[in-house]
Write an enzyme that holds these catalytic residues in place. Structure first.
Site, PDB file in Angstrom:
ATOM      1  N   CYS A  78      34.516 -13.681  75.780  1.00  0.00           N
ATOM      2  CA  CYS A  78      34.053 -13.400  74.416  1.00  0.00           C
ATOM      3  C   CYS A  78      34.451 -14.504  73.445  1.00  0.00           C
ATOM      4  CB  CYS A  78      34.639 -12.070  73.955  1.00  0.00           C
ATOM      5  SG  CYS A  78      34.106 -11.601  72.297  1.00  0.00           S
ATOM      6  N   CYS A 120      27.966 -12.804  70.714  1.00  0.00           N
ATOM      7  CA  CYS A 120      29.102 -12.427  69.879  1.00  0.00           C
ATOM      8  C   CYS A 120      29.937 -13.621  69.423  1.00  0.00           C
ATOM      9  CB  CYS A 120      30.008 -11.482  70.663  1.00  0.00           C
ATOM     10  SG  CYS A 120      29.078 -10.315  71.624  1.00  0.00           S
ATOM     11  N   CYS A 122      39.476 -10.851  75.411  1.00  0.00           N
ATOM     12  CA  CYS A 122      38.553 -10.797  76.556  1.00  0.00           C
ATOM     13  C   CYS A 122      38.095 -12.217  76.906  1.00  0.00           C
ATOM     14  CB  CYS A 122      37.357  -9.908  76.237  1.00  0.00           C
ATOM     15  SG  CYS A 122      37.840  -8.215  75.878  1.00  0.00           S
TER      16      CYS A 122
HETATM   17  N1  SAH Z   1      35.575  -4.944  70.675  1.00  0.00           N
HETATM   18  C1  SAH Z   1      34.472  -4.063  70.971  1.00  0.00           C
HETATM   19  C2  SAH Z   1      33.209  -4.346  70.191  1.00  0.00           C
HETATM   20  C3  SAH Z   1      32.784  -5.775  69.999  1.00  0.00           C
HETATM   21  S1  SAH Z   1      32.165  -6.633  71.417  1.00  0.00           S
HETATM   22  C4  SAH Z   1      34.199  -4.044  72.461  1.00  0.00           C
HETATM   23  O1  SAH Z   1      34.795  -4.840  73.182  1.00  0.00           O
HETATM   24  O2  SAH Z   1      33.436  -3.206  72.919  1.00  0.00           O
HETATM   25  C5  SAH Z   1      30.605  -5.921  71.767  1.00  0.00           C
HETATM   26  C6  SAH Z   1      30.169  -6.031  73.221  1.00  0.00           C
HETATM   27  O3  SAH Z   1      29.820  -7.386  73.566  1.00  0.00           O
HETATM   28  C7  SAH Z   1      31.252  -5.636  74.200  1.00  0.00           C
HETATM   29  O4  SAH Z   1      30.712  -4.854  75.234  1.00  0.00           O
HETATM   30  C8  SAH Z   1      31.722  -6.985  74.724  1.00  0.00           C
HETATM   31  O5  SAH Z   1      32.386  -6.858  75.945  1.00  0.00           O
HETATM   32  C9  SAH Z   1      30.423  -7.734  74.796  1.00  0.00           C
HETATM   33  N2  SAH Z   1      30.533  -9.179  74.918  1.00  0.00           N
HETATM   34  C10 SAH Z   1      31.468  -9.998  74.408  1.00  0.00           C
HETATM   35  N3  SAH Z   1      31.240 -11.285  74.762  1.00  0.00           N
HETATM   36  C11 SAH Z   1      30.128 -11.286  75.502  1.00  0.00           C
HETATM   37  C12 SAH Z   1      29.383 -12.301  76.182  1.00  0.00           C
HETATM   38  N4  SAH Z   1      29.744 -13.575  76.152  1.00  0.00           N
HETATM   39  N5  SAH Z   1      28.285 -11.912  76.862  1.00  0.00           N
HETATM   40  C13 SAH Z   1      27.900 -10.610  76.897  1.00  0.00           C
HETATM   41  N6  SAH Z   1      28.552  -9.619  76.297  1.00  0.00           N
HETATM   42  C14 SAH Z   1      29.668  -9.940  75.612  1.00  0.00           C
END
Ligand code: SAH
Length: 348
Positions: A118, A335, A115
């Site tokens: 992330c 995260c 993603c």
């Molecule tokens: N892989 C799983 C769980 C871990 S991430 C998932 O994608 O749902 C947990 C949440 O944090 C997810 O909704 C993800 O999209 C979000 N997330 C990741 N990076 C982020 C960021 N920089 N700002 C806000 N939310 C973020």
């Protein structure tokens, strides 16, 4: 290597029987691990010395070491960077809400989902966590809270990693921490968050576990979502929505959709309308998250006023939504940020 925290009561019972020990010792061991929450096998004093030696030969326990601990001065959010037995690091967070205390656990070291916003995925997937390593994160936090007489009331699988890409360990974790002879966390107080791995969502529904499913949606059209989340090229929004409807039909559990607002990418009122339209057939709740700034990603969050306008637009169209309160903004709680900083320090 086997993890004592990775054993369900049933697998422990079977192991004990193979050693010629009565099965009820599994209940005793569970009591030590999850009720009394001792830190070592040596402290399990109602087991014979022989059995304790046998356990110690076979199982590891207490494999997490704190590398860093940060406590937010603002809201008490506590974030840990733990080293695993092999030196890899993961993050775990304790958050305080008005409805109770929740713990956010990691399920993998790194992540392969890619993603774009992330930090956890920057170095790819290093390895899956064992169920015991996920359970120990929670036990560690509960042990800390014990000193103040506090209790974890809910758990979110939202730390680094994709829980449904490490399905057996994630569900092993659910089985162990919901056990009535153990930590007794209610299934519905466990949230499994996913990028949207469809076969696994269907499997989760078929197994009727009753956990809360959170789906990281972040966009209501395929073009935008594929740009942000490569997984969308394999499982597009239409098939994802079908899987979510299936989950609701089978389990009766309302879905949670996560939507991180990124300035100029997915945050217009048109995006809000598309989102409301998309979700209309599904009983669900939307969590709007101001995107956390990740230095390597250079994405900017939507201004607070625009976030509110987005939420209001959803509300007008009949879609319930809440703006997630920011926790531990003063301690790099986003995260994977602590881990990313840490590996930067090591290589830099
Ligand atoms: N892989 C799983 C769980 C871990 S991430 C998932 O994608 O749902 C947990 C949440 O944090 C997810 O909704 C993800 O999209 C979000 N997330 C990741 N990076 C982020 C960021 N920089 N700002 C806000 N939310 C973020």
């Amino acid at each position: 290597m086997q993890w004592l925290y990775g054993m369900t009561r049933q697998t422990l019972r079977e192991w004990l029987e193979r050693q010629g020990e009565p099965a009820y010792r599994a209940e005793q061991i569970f009591q030590w691990l999850y009720k009394k929450r001792v830190g070592s096998i040596a402290e399990m004093t109602n087991l014979s010395r022989n059995l304790r030696d046998l356990l110690a030969q076979e199982f590891a326990m207490g494999t997490l070491a704190v590398v860093r601990k940060q406590v937010s001065q603002k809201d008490g959010t506590t974030k840990f960077l733990f080293a695993l037995h092999d030196g890899d690091t993961i993050e775990t967070v304790i958050m305080r809400h008005d409805y109770g205390i929740s713990v956010c656990v990691s399920t993998q070291v790194g992540c392969k989902m890619g993603c774009k916003f992330c930090a956890s995925t920057l170095g790819g997937l290093i390895r899956n966590l064992h169920a015991g390593e996920i359970v120990e994160q929670l036990v560690y936090c509960q042990r800390l809270l014990d000193t103040a007489g506090e209790r974890v009331s809910s758990v979110v699988l939202m730390g680094s990693g994709e829980p449904l890409d490490n399905y057996d360990a994630a569900m092993g974790f659910v089985d162990i921490v919901t056990d009535a002879g153990g930590l007794m966390i209610g299934q519905r107080h466990i949230t499994v968050s996913t990028v949207g791995l469809i076969p696994a969502i269907r499997r989760l529904a078929d197994e009727r576990r009753g956990v809360t499913l959170a789906v990281s949606l972040h966009a209501a059209d395929d073009e935008t979502r594929s740009r942000m989340m490569p997984v969308n090229k394999a499982y597009n929004i239409a098939t994802l929505m079908e899987a979510c409807q299936y989950y609701f039909r089978v389990t009766g559990r309302r879905i949670s959709f996560e939507y991180a607002l990124i300035n100029g990418h997915n945050d217009s009122l048109d995006d809000a309308r598309r989102l409301a339209e998309l979700l209309r057939p599904i009983p669900c709740h939307v969590n709007l998250i101001p995107v956390n700034y990740v230095p390597e990603r250079n994405l900017v969050r939507t201004p607070a006023r625009q976030i509110q306008a987005f939420a209001d637009e959803l509300g007008k169209l009949g879609q319930t939504a809440t703006v997630r309160r920011e926790m531990g903004a003063d301690i790099a709680a986003a995260c994977g940020q602590l881990r990313a900083e840490h590996s930067g320090e090591r290589s830099g």
